[in-house]
Design an enzyme around this catalytic site. Structure first.
Site, PDB file in Angstrom:
ATOM      1  N   ASN A   1      -5.270   9.147   1.708  1.00 20.20           N
ATOM      2  CA  ASN A   1      -4.443   8.865   0.542  1.00 20.20           C
ATOM      3  C   ASN A   1      -5.249   9.152  -0.718  1.00 20.20           C
ATOM      4  O   ASN A   1      -6.449   9.413  -0.651  1.00 20.20           O
ATOM      5  CB  ASN A   1      -3.955   7.408   0.557  1.00 20.20           C
ATOM      6  CG  ASN A   1      -2.607   7.236  -0.121  1.00 20.20           C
ATOM      7  OD1 ASN A   1      -2.450   7.566  -1.286  1.00 20.20           O
ATOM      8  ND2 ASN A   1      -1.635   6.723   0.625  1.00 20.20           N
TER       9      ASN A   1
ATOM     10  N   PHE B   1      -0.202   9.874   3.972  1.00 21.10           N
ATOM     11  CA  PHE B   1       1.095   9.315   3.609  1.00 21.10           C
ATOM     12  C   PHE B   1       1.243   9.176   2.099  1.00 21.10           C
ATOM     13  O   PHE B   1       0.250   9.082   1.365  1.00 21.10           O
ATOM     14  CB  PHE B   1       1.307   7.957   4.296  1.00 21.10           C
ATOM     15  CG  PHE B   1       0.245   6.937   3.978  1.00 21.10           C
ATOM     16  CD1 PHE B   1       0.448   5.960   3.023  1.00 21.10           C
ATOM     17  CD2 PHE B   1      -0.975   6.966   4.659  1.00 21.10           C
ATOM     18  CE1 PHE B   1      -0.528   5.024   2.740  1.00 21.10           C
ATOM     19  CE2 PHE B   1      -1.963   6.026   4.378  1.00 21.10           C
ATOM     20  CZ  PHE B   1      -1.742   5.062   3.413  1.00 21.10           C
ATOM     21  N   PRO B   2       2.474   9.198   1.589  1.00 20.44           N
ATOM     22  CA  PRO B   2       2.695   9.083   0.136  1.00 20.44           C
ATOM     23  C   PRO B   2       2.195   7.758  -0.402  1.00 20.44           C
ATOM     24  O   PRO B   2       2.216   6.733   0.287  1.00 20.44           O
ATOM     25  CB  PRO B   2       4.219   9.185   0.009  1.00 20.44           C
ATOM     26  CG  PRO B   2       4.669   9.857   1.263  1.00 20.44           C
ATOM     27  CD  PRO B   2       3.717   9.396   2.334  1.00 20.44           C
ATOM     28  N   CYS B   3       1.749   7.769  -1.633  1.00 19.03           N
ATOM     29  CA  CYS B   3       1.264   6.555  -2.302  1.00 19.03           C
ATOM     30  C   CYS B   3       2.424   5.950  -3.072  1.00 19.03           C
ATOM     31  O   CYS B   3       2.984   6.574  -3.964  1.00 19.03           O
ATOM     32  CB  CYS B   3       0.114   6.900  -3.245  1.00 19.03           C
ATOM     33  SG  CYS B   3      -0.631   5.455  -4.025  1.00 19.03           S
ATOM     34  N   GLN B   4       2.794   4.709  -2.721  1.00 19.40           N
ATOM     35  CA  GLN B   4       3.925   4.046  -3.350  1.00 19.40           C
ATOM     36  C   GLN B   4       3.579   2.584  -3.604  1.00 19.40           C
ATOM     37  O   GLN B   4       2.454   2.153  -3.373  1.00 19.40           O
ATOM     38  CB  GLN B   4       5.165   4.155  -2.446  1.00 19.40           C
ATOM     39  CG  GLN B   4       5.588   5.599  -2.183  1.00 19.40           C
ATOM     40  CD  GLN B   4       6.562   5.701  -1.029  1.00 19.40           C
ATOM     41  OE1 GLN B   4       6.267   5.283   0.071  1.00 19.40           O
ATOM     42  NE2 GLN B   4       7.724   6.269  -1.277  1.00 19.40           N
TER      43      GLN B   4
END
Length: 432
Positions: A128, A84-87
């Protein structure tokens, strides 16, 4: 064992998790659902590559935030996987105190939590960037602690490890954090509790029985062995608040590259591999010279000079947005990548005139790596990203630029395979 384990692949990209699991045991692991959506793009190239290779599953090309709960509820997945994207994961209490917390708009980790809430899978395997464990810079480890607390609230345990693929025999020095998440009512979790008497978490953490888990009993310990003592005695334990907003505001703990969270507390330790596995050098993954098209060779003097400049050391005066002048410094790199070492971490800019691009010299000629070589650095099959299927069923070729972009976003599938291998051992121990 004749049971199938059904998989939902989120943030699927071009199918790295699926390749790894199917290379482990295609009869056991069945990916039934997948979702891939690239925001702010008119074309959905990654999804179209995935759909070209895997037309047998239910492949969704939708913004995950717009997938209704009712769709997730129909998925009886045993396992959820995804990178999943790192935000920014900071949270705040809503004005009406509804649901207790609300993530910032667009934080996609909360969509994984939503899927878990609806599906209740036995296991998750997530991936991630390694810097997640140190984010944000002003409150290091907070984002990861929020994630641990979210899984704990749903009745799951989390084991994590930063893995450098080259240290475990692969051809790329790619560091990523992997999570093995398991529901606390699985037989694996019950056996851990029984062995360590960890129904009372204080027993587990105060008696140092977690050492055995980290070095022997955990999934990562079995497949990715480490030296059985902490680096420079770096270790820590932390009791997570039951209030995720409190963690977001006040977290002060430490998170190292290896750890285990059970029953609301975590133990973390700084580890190094046993270094028993020899990496694959970059030279071994190169195509034979006669197969490399001329377009990948760099012959223009201006481009050669640009690569020389980008890879050299430099000190540049810059001006900040508020008018402050400062010196930006950058260390030098070797003029070309060493073919006797594993490749460096690929980024989405691979193949462009960029400092991070692999720039090699073979038989006195300079060139970039090819899309096939990029795929090999990630342990994908040759030409995996060459074709895609459009919505009308037409099969077309993918541009070199997009193929490199895919691989910069992908993961090392052989690392996933080893995780899946050990998960199969865990499943087998549960006597299915």
């Amino acid at each position: 064992m004749n049971k199938e384990f059904k998989i939902l692949e989120l943030f699927a990209g071009v199918g790295g998790f699926r390749i790894g699991f199917e290379n482990s045991n295609k009869a056991l692991y069945k990916t039934k659902w997948a979702n891939q959506w690239e925001p702010s793009r008119k074309t959905q190239d990654a999804f179209e590559v995935y759909d070209y290779h895997f037309p047998d599953s239910m492949n969704l090309n939708e913004n995950i935030e717009e997938i209704p709960d009712s769709v997730f509820q129909k998925m009886d997945a045993d396992i959820i996987v995804g990178g999943f994207p790192c935000q920014d994961y900071s949270v705040a209490r809503s004005k009406k105190n509804e649901m207790g917390i609300q993530g910032k708009k667009g934080v996609l980790f909360w969509e994984i939590i939503r899927a878990v809430t609806q599906i209740k899978p036995q296991y998750l395997v997530l991936e991630n960037v390694d810097r997640l464990l140190k984010a944000p810079s002003k409150q290091r480890g907070r984002d990861f602690a929020i994630m641990l607390a979210a899984f704990n609230e749903l009745g799951y345990s989390v084991e994590w490890r930063i893995i450098n693929a080259a240290e475990y025999g692969r051809s790329q020095r790619r560091r990523r954090v992997f999570f093995f998440v398991y529901r606390n009512d699985t037989e694996f979790a019950k056996k851990i509790d029984k062995k360590f008497e960890a129904e009372n978490p204080d027993v587990f953490f105060e008696s140092h029985l977690y050492d055995s888990y980290i070095f022997k009993d955990g999934l990562f310990a079995r497949q990715f062995p480490v030296v059985p003592q902490p680096v420079k005695n770096r270790h820590a334990t932390y009791k997570l608040s039951s209030d995720i907003v409190d963690i977001s505001d006040n977290f002060t703990g430490t998170v190292w590259n290896t750890g285990i969270m059970r029953h609301g507390r975590y133990f973390t330790i700084d580890t190094v591999p046993t270094m028993e596995e020899t990496p694959i050098p970059l030279g071994k993954i190169l195509e034979s010279e006669e197969n490399v098209p001329e377009k990948y060779y760099v012959t223009d003097e201006k481009r050669l000079e640009k690569f020389q400049y980008l890879r050299g050391s430099k000190k540049i005066e810059r001006t900040s947005v508020d008018g402050h002048k400062y010196i930006y410094s950058e260390g030098g790199m070797a003029p070309t990548d060493d073919l006797n070492l594993p490749g460096r971490t690929m980024l989405t800019s691979e193949g462009t005139v960029n400092r991070s691009t692999h720039f090699i010299e073979v038989n006195g000629r300079h060139r970039l790596i090819t899309p096939i070589e990029a795929e090999r650095l990630q342990d994908f099959p040759d030409d995996w990203t060459k074709y895609k299927r459009l919505s009308d069923g037409t099969i077309v070729e993918v541009s070199d630029r997009m193929r490199m972009f895919f691989m910069g976003n992908a993961l090392v599938t052989e690392i996933v395979k080893r995780i899946a291998d050990e998960l199969e051992n865990i499943i087998s121990e549960e006597n299915f």
